[in-house]
Design a protein around this motif. Structure first.
Motif, PDB file in Angstrom:
ATOM      1  N   LEU A  69       3.935  12.651 -11.302  1.00 23.67           N
ATOM      2  CA  LEU A  69       5.185  11.930 -11.055  1.00 23.67           C
ATOM      3  C   LEU A  69       6.034  11.837 -12.307  1.00 23.67           C
ATOM      4  N   PHE A  70       5.428  11.402 -13.408  1.00 21.27           N
ATOM      5  CA  PHE A  70       6.202  11.102 -14.607  1.00 21.27           C
ATOM      6  C   PHE A  70       6.513  12.360 -15.430  1.00 21.27           C
ATOM      7  N   ASN A  71       6.052  13.506 -14.966  1.00 22.32           N
ATOM      8  CA  ASN A  71       6.475  14.769 -15.560  1.00 22.32           C
ATOM      9  C   ASN A  71       7.849  15.164 -15.031  1.00 22.32           C
ATOM     10  N   PHE A  72       8.205  14.643 -13.859  1.00 29.67           N
ATOM     11  CA  PHE A  72       9.451  15.032 -13.201  1.00 29.67           C
ATOM     12  C   PHE A  72      10.388  13.856 -12.928  1.00 29.67           C
ATOM     13  N   TYR A  73       9.837  12.675 -12.737  1.00 25.86           N
ATOM     14  CA  TYR A  73      10.636  11.513 -12.375  1.00 25.86           C
ATOM     15  C   TYR A  73      10.854  10.660 -13.628  1.00 25.86           C
ATOM     16  N   PRO A  74      12.110  10.336 -13.970  1.00 23.84           N
ATOM     17  CA  PRO A  74      12.376   9.612 -15.214  1.00 23.84           C
ATOM     18  C   PRO A  74      11.564   8.318 -15.322  1.00 23.84           C
ATOM     19  N   PRO A  75      10.846   8.134 -16.429  1.00 27.22           N
ATOM     20  CA  PRO A  75       9.867   7.038 -16.505  1.00 27.22           C
ATOM     21  C   PRO A  75      10.346   5.777 -17.214  1.00 27.22           C
ATOM     22  N   PHE A  76      11.587   5.753 -17.722  1.00 24.86           N
ATOM     23  CA  PHE A  76      11.983   4.701 -18.655  1.00 24.86           C
ATOM     24  C   PHE A  76      11.773   3.295 -18.101  1.00 24.86           C
ATOM     25  N   VAL A  77      12.220   3.036 -16.877  1.00 25.66           N
ATOM     26  CA  VAL A  77      12.145   1.650 -16.365  1.00 25.66           C
ATOM     27  C   VAL A  77      10.702   1.178 -16.255  1.00 25.66           C
ATOM     28  N   TYR A  78       9.781   2.105 -16.020  1.00 25.27           N
ATOM     29  CA  TYR A  78       8.373   1.717 -15.913  1.00 25.27           C
ATOM     30  C   TYR A  78       7.790   1.392 -17.286  1.00 25.27           C
ATOM     31  N   TYR A  79       8.277   2.084 -18.309  1.00 27.21           N
ATOM     32  CA  TYR A  79       7.860   1.733 -19.669  1.00 27.21           C
ATOM     33  C   TYR A  79       8.393   0.347 -20.057  1.00 27.21           C
ATOM     34  N   VAL A  80       9.628   0.036 -19.629  1.00 31.00           N
ATOM     35  CA  VAL A  80      10.175  -1.300 -19.895  1.00 31.00           C
ATOM     36  C   VAL A  80       9.298  -2.358 -19.239  1.00 31.00           C
ATOM     37  N   ALA A  81       8.969  -2.162 -17.965  1.00 27.17           N
ATOM     38  CA  ALA A  81       8.110  -3.117 -17.254  1.00 27.17           C
ATOM     39  C   ALA A  81       6.716  -3.158 -17.869  1.00 27.17           C
ATOM     40  N   GLU A  82       6.237  -2.027 -18.378  1.00 25.17           N
ATOM     41  CA  GLU A  82       4.903  -1.968 -18.977  1.00 25.17           C
ATOM     42  C   GLU A  82       4.787  -2.875 -20.197  1.00 25.17           C
ATOM     43  N   VAL A  83       5.894  -3.060 -20.909  1.00 23.09           N
ATOM     44  CA  VAL A  83       5.875  -3.979 -22.059  1.00 23.09           C
ATOM     45  C   VAL A  83       5.433  -5.369 -21.607  1.00 23.09           C
ATOM     46  N   PHE A  84       5.953  -5.816 -20.474  1.00 28.05           N
ATOM     47  CA  PHE A  84       5.564  -7.131 -19.946  1.00 28.05           C
ATOM     48  C   PHE A  84       4.101  -7.135 -19.499  1.00 28.05           C
ATOM     49  N   VAL A  85       3.668  -6.018 -18.896  1.00 24.79           N
ATOM     50  CA  VAL A  85       2.266  -5.923 -18.463  1.00 24.79           C
ATOM     51  C   VAL A  85       1.330  -6.043 -19.657  1.00 24.79           C
ATOM     52  N   LEU A  86       1.681  -5.401 -20.752  1.00 22.25           N
ATOM     53  CA  LEU A  86       0.831  -5.435 -21.943  1.00 22.25           C
ATOM     54  C   LEU A  86       0.741  -6.829 -22.553  1.00 22.25           C
ATOM     55  N   PHE A  87       1.685  -7.686 -22.196  1.00 20.46           N
ATOM     56  CA  PHE A  87       1.618  -9.080 -22.637  1.00 20.46           C
ATOM     57  C   PHE A  87       0.869  -9.956 -21.633  1.00 20.46           C
ATOM     58  N   GLY A  88       0.229  -9.306 -20.665  1.00 18.10           N
ATOM     59  CA  GLY A  88      -0.607 -10.048 -19.732  1.00 18.10           C
ATOM     60  C   GLY A  88       0.100 -10.539 -18.486  1.00 18.10           C
ATOM     61  N   ILE A  89       1.325 -10.107 -18.266  1.00 23.67           N
ATOM     62  CA  ILE A  89       2.083 -10.524 -17.082  1.00 23.67           C
ATOM     63  C   ILE A  89       1.719  -9.601 -15.921  1.00 23.67           C
ATOM     64  N   GLY A  90       1.703 -10.130 -14.700  1.00 19.35           N
ATOM     65  CA  GLY A  90       1.330  -9.350 -13.527  1.00 19.35           C
ATOM     66  C   GLY A  90       2.317  -8.238 -13.223  1.00 19.35           C
ATOM     67  N   TYR A  91       1.930  -7.338 -12.340  1.00 15.64           N
ATOM     68  CA  TYR A  91       2.755  -6.162 -12.041  1.00 15.64           C
ATOM     69  C   TYR A  91       4.028  -6.528 -11.291  1.00 15.64           C
ATOM     70  N   ILE A  92       3.943  -7.371 -10.274  1.00 13.01           N
ATOM     71  CA  ILE A  92       5.149  -7.782  -9.544  1.00 13.01           C
ATOM     72  C   ILE A  92       6.097  -8.520 -10.481  1.00 13.01           C
ATOM     73  N   ALA A  93       5.566  -9.470 -11.228  1.00 13.40           N
ATOM     74  CA  ALA A  93       6.400 -10.246 -12.148  1.00 13.40           C
ATOM     75  C   ALA A  93       7.029  -9.347 -13.207  1.00 13.40           C
ATOM     76  N   SER A  94       6.302  -8.331 -13.654  1.00 15.86           N
ATOM     77  CA  SER A  94       6.837  -7.414 -14.668  1.00 15.86           C
ATOM     78  C   SER A  94       7.998  -6.588 -14.111  1.00 15.86           C
ATOM     79  N   VAL A  95       7.870  -6.165 -12.857  1.00 16.15           N
ATOM     80  CA  VAL A  95       8.976  -5.447 -12.219  1.00 16.15           C
ATOM     81  C   VAL A  95      10.191  -6.361 -12.101  1.00 16.15           C
ATOM     82  N   GLU A  96       9.961  -7.615 -11.723  1.00 20.26           N
ATOM     83  CA  GLU A  96      11.073  -8.561 -11.578  1.00 20.26           C
ATOM     84  C   GLU A  96      11.722  -8.875 -12.925  1.00 20.26           C
ATOM     85  N   LEU A  97      10.917  -8.998 -13.960  1.00 21.60           N
ATOM     86  CA  LEU A  97      11.471  -9.226 -15.297  1.00 21.60           C
ATOM     87  C   LEU A  97      12.284  -8.018 -15.752  1.00 21.60           C
ATOM     88  N   MET A  98      11.801  -6.827 -15.440  1.00 21.73           N
ATOM     89  CA  MET A  98      12.544  -5.613 -15.771  1.00 21.73           C
ATOM     90  C   MET A  98      13.895  -5.594 -15.063  1.00 21.73           C
TER      91      MET A  98
END
Length: 579
Positions: A69-98
């Protein structure tokens, strides 16, 4: 007090943005068309934690058969949300924060760009009108097109950086313009392509205005080079390896651009809805530009004529944005079909109404420009307040999802059964070319049933073979095997870069099966098997260019700082001598 006044515009933007982000404060999540976002974030997170970077392969998407997927589909927004995940925030909440961050940054960059021409009051109006443009709500709360939504951030950011570069010629803005261009490519490569003509129009305007034309052209060329090389690890393999997938599905059947031109009357008034884009004028979602935006743009045109007659040079930028608005509007209608038919790569845009992003940008700026004809600062402030508050309350109800799922948790989205079937079946255009397909009433689909989803990383096709999984990662799998030999299939889609090793010796594999999975012979005895996802020449070139660009930018910054430090010391020594 001065600091408060400095930050007051930002505080105003945050307060007035509340209604755009208020649905994110509800528990759970909400319904959207592209309901893959949480699952995709989980897959990116798992790939990063397995040591796979830059992330290209998702282990569980693609029906559990490994999906690039990420070889073809632009990944930037998921990396932004991943920053929140790495701080221990859940996946849904990280998407919403993004999402929330995307709204605020779009408003901020629209403000600082528009302020350059329209002053603080015009900039605030433009930012608020930009935030509440109907298409902004459609992207988030109807379509769930989060990469396209984040493009709202980087379009004004690029314009602002180029404006500052033209005015100051400072290296800081050269670097920032290149970085913002990179971010736009990594956010939505199609929007980056579409934005090219609008950025070019603006750069020609700046070139016309600046006195140091040669230097500005050199700096723009360098910023473009930064943007292309910094993002090369994504766009080079994405472009050169696209034909190994079924990406052409993005230009066919219901995704054919010919079925999605917008009727002019829809741009003025089309019913709000949560359905899809259909042929003809009766679509299930709105394509309105916004009455405030259209009326404001018309009034801005009149204001531009008045400014021209008064010999106020501000008319130039207004006419430029009217031209941008007109071009974006034209590109959405069937009158532009000769452009779409002759520019074949435009087929990947799919929906001409994606140009609503650019009518949003141009019209919001033009609405903000209405304050230019007002001389009194007090009246400007009043008019700006009326425009902002009126816009918020006119459009705030659009920023509401069709349905809230208040009881869902991360597990409802990241459960592997969900990701391997429900999420995978929503988007599968990057499966390998040659995978078995079937025709349905909804177009071409992968010929697979829920029972055929991968439940194990391997399958013994023939022979008495026993495999023990030693390491299973998205990009690397290791097994210990014993038995009398036979044929093993690794349940992984075949893509360029996959290599199979038995006892550290590379062996050939076949993907001549209905799902294009890796299949190979295993000799009798005890052996180790490694399956590695390695860089192709395109990926290697992209990675090298991106790494070189990062090093080059860092060296350039160090050089600038050393020069500044040297100049500062020289100045101090000169003062001492004079004393």
């Amino acid at each position: 007090m001065k600091r408060f006044i400095t930050f007051l515009p930002v505080i105003v933007l945050i307060v007035l943005s509340y209604w755009s982000v208020s649905p994110l404060l509800e528990p759970g999540f909400f319904s959207i068309h592209d309901d893959e976002q949480v699952g995709r974030l989980y897959e990116l997170d798992q790939s990063i934690k397995s040591g796979h970077f830059p992330v290209r392969i998702s282990q569980n998407l693609g029906f559990g058969y490994g999906y690039p997927l990420f070889n073809f589909y632009p990944p930037f927004v998921y990396y932004v949300a991943e920053v929140f995940v790495l701080f221990g925030i859940g996946y849904i909440a990280s998407v919403e924060l993004m999402i929330g961050l995307g709204f605020l940054l779009a408003a901020y960059f629209m403000y600082i760009f528009s302020k350059e021409y329209l002053g603080k009051y015009g900039g605030l109006v433009a930012a608020v009108v930009y935030t509440y443009v109907p298409y902004h709500a459609v992207d988030v709360y109807v379509r769930g097109a989060l990469p396209e939504f984040w493009s709202f951030v980087f379009v004004p950011a690029i314009f602002w950086a180029y404006k500052k570069l033209a005015d100051t010629k400072k290296p800081l803005y050269l670097i920032l313009s290149g970085i913002f261009f990179t971010c736009l490519i990594l956010t939505h490569n199609l929007v980056a392509m579409m934005s090219g003509i609008f950025i070019a129009m603006y750069l020609l305007f700046l070139l016309w205005e600046t006195t140091e034309k040669k230097r500005f052209m050199q700096q723009v060329a360098l910023s473009g080079l930064i943007g292309l090389t910094l993002s090369a690890s994504f766009w080079i393999p994405s472009f050169f390896e696209r034909n190994t997938t079924m990406i052409k599905l993005l230009t066919m059947e219901s995704a054919d651009y010919n079925q999605h031109y917008v009727y002019l009357r829809q741009l003025w008034n089309s019913a709000w809805g949560y359905g899809g884009s259909l042929p003809g004028p009766e679509d299930g979602l709105t394509f309105q530009i916004g009455k405030v935006h259209i009326i404001g743009s018309i009034l801005a045109g009149i204001a531009g004529l008045w400014l021209y007659l008064k010999k106020n040079t501000s008319w130039k930028i207004l006419f430029l944005f009217i031209a941008m608005f007109s071009l974006a509007t034209f590109m959405m209608t069937f009158h532009s079909d000769f452009v779409w038919d002759n520019l074949q790569f435009f087929a990947y845009i799919q929906f001409p109404w994606r140009f609503l992003l650019f009518t949003a940008f141009a019209s919001s700026f033009l609405v903000g420009a209405l304050v230019l004809v007002i001389k009194s600062e007090r009246i400007k402030a009043i008019v700006a307040a009326v425009l902002m508050i009126g816009t918020v309350f006119f459009y705030k109800d659009y920023f509401t999802p069709k349905e809230y799922f208040k009881n869902v948790t991360d597990t409802d989205y990241i459960n592997l059964d969900v990701i391997k079937w429900k999420t995978s079946i929503m988007a599968f255009e990057y499966v390998p070319n040659g995978v078995a397909t079937k025709e349905t009433n909804f177009g071409t689909k992968i010929d697979i049933t829920k029972e055929q989803v991968a439940t194990s990383s391997y399958t013994v096709i023939k022979g008495d073979i026993r495999l023990k999984e030693e390491s299973i990662k998205p990009h690397y799998k290791k097994y210990f095997v014993s038995g009398s030999g036979g044929i093993v299939r690794i349940n992984q889609f075949s893509y360029p870069g996959w290599n199979v090793f038995i006892d550290m010796n590379e062996v050939t594999y076949s993907d001549n099966n209905r799902l294009k999975l890796l299949q190979f012979n295993v000799p009798s005895g005890n052996h180790s098997i490694e399956v590695k996802y390695t860089d192709t020449p395109a990926r290697m070139l992209g990675n090298v260019l991106s790494a070189t660009s990062i090093i080059g930018i860092l060296l350039y910054i160090i050089l600038i700082l050393l020069r500044k430090n040297k100049t500062s010391h020289h100045g101090k020594n000169k003062k001492r001598k004079n004393k």
